[in-house]
Design a protein around this motif. Structure first.
Motif, PDB file in Angstrom:
ATOM      1  N   ALA A  95     -17.426   8.998 -18.139  1.00  0.00           N
ATOM      2  CA  ALA A  95     -18.328   9.252 -19.176  1.00  0.00           C
ATOM      3  C   ALA A  95     -17.929   8.286 -20.364  1.00  0.00           C
ATOM      4  O   ALA A  95     -18.886   7.993 -20.998  1.00  0.00           O
ATOM      5  N   GLU A  96     -16.576   7.723 -20.744  1.00  0.00           N
ATOM      6  CA  GLU A  96     -16.643   6.906 -21.625  1.00  0.00           C
ATOM      7  C   GLU A  96     -17.260   5.546 -21.422  1.00  0.00           C
ATOM      8  O   GLU A  96     -17.648   4.647 -22.269  1.00  0.00           O
ATOM      9  N   LEU A  97     -17.016   5.215 -20.050  1.00  0.00           N
ATOM     10  CA  LEU A  97     -17.652   3.953 -19.485  1.00  0.00           C
ATOM     11  C   LEU A  97     -19.338   4.031 -19.781  1.00  0.00           C
ATOM     12  O   LEU A  97     -19.757   2.968 -20.237  1.00  0.00           O
ATOM     13  N   THR A  98     -19.776   4.979 -19.609  1.00  0.00           N
ATOM     14  CA  THR A  98     -21.282   5.239 -19.658  1.00  0.00           C
ATOM     15  C   THR A  98     -21.616   4.896 -21.233  1.00  0.00           C
ATOM     16  O   THR A  98     -22.601   4.403 -21.503  1.00  0.00           O
ATOM     17  N   ARG A  99     -20.605   5.679 -22.164  1.00  0.00           N
ATOM     18  CA  ARG A  99     -21.043   5.588 -23.414  1.00  0.00           C
ATOM     19  C   ARG A  99     -21.003   4.270 -24.027  1.00  0.00           C
ATOM     20  O   ARG A  99     -21.918   4.093 -24.937  1.00  0.00           O
TER      21      ARG A  99
END
Length: 237
Positions: A95-99
């Protein structure tokens, strides 16, 4: 940190280096373990070689980030103009990577671990993961650690060599930081013809965290010189 690890870190670095140099002369597992400790205490930083490799990236080159975590190196690949494939199995990290990297041009984010076959596997995280996810996510692995309480989740695995074959192109940089899972992948990769298509390979090894991987990791270190067409660095971070 367990009591033994704490005691070791309490010893000044020069004394630790000297201790491992001496005990590294012993035969068998004790000597090998100490040689590995000596190596990791004295190894050169890989960042300069990585920066030089990154400077060779041209728009359209392929770069792969295995164990992308929150995307620090995914972003660097994408901003260099690469077609970037980033693998990250942990749901919080993904989720952090996507953000942080999902909108960058040429990025392909894949919420799976890399392995030698397709399927699902247990994935182990620190039991207090939710308290400090940024820190704990750095050590999550398909290997369970015995020095700390851990929780288990299930993650999907992609057959990484099949993925590489499907690209059917040269890989400019392959970076791999996957907490012990690098060993079976490298063993299979080194036995394949795919090494001819990789220009730079940067891998962090984890034989000190997972002693059962010690002999296999050092066999890989000996074999890395067999691929003159690939710049192989097994001392990533």
């Amino acid at each position: 940190m367990n009591a033994l690890a704490y005691a070791n870190h309490a010893i000044p670095l020069p004394a630790r280096v000297a201790k491992h140099a001496v005990f590294g002369l012993l035969p068998g597992q004790i000597g090998l373990r100490n040689r590995a400790c000596f190596h990791h205490l004295t190894k050169p930083r890989a960042e300069l070689q990585f920066n030089a490799a990154l400077a060779t990236v041209r728009p359209g080159d392929i770069c792969i980030d295995c164990g992308a975590n929150r995307g620090d190196y995914t972003k660097r690949f994408a901003r260099a103009g690469a077609d970037t494939y980033a693998f990250e199995p942990d749901p919080w990290s993904f989720a952090e990577l996507t953000r942080r990297a999902g909108r960058l041009r040429g990025t392909h984010l894949i919420n799976k671990a890399v392995g030698t076959a397709t399927g699902t596997l247990p994935f182990f995280r620190d039991a207090d993961f939710e308290d400090t996810p940024e820190w704990c996510s750095l050590g999550s692995s398909i290997f369970c650690r015995t020095d700390r309480p851990q929780e288990e989740i299930k993650v999907e695995i992609v057959d990484f060599l099949a993925f590489l074959r499907g690209l059917d192109r040269t890989i400019r940089i392959l970076k791999m930081d996957i907490e012990g899972a690098e060993v079976p992948i490298l063993e299979t990769l080194f036995a394949s013809d795919l090494m001819e298509r990789i220009d730079y390979l940067f891998v962090e090894t984890h034989e000190l965290q997972f002693p059962e991987l010690l002999e296999r990791t050092w066999a890989l270190r000996a074999r890395r010189h067999s691929f003159p067409g690939t710049a192989i660095n097994l001392d990533w971070h």
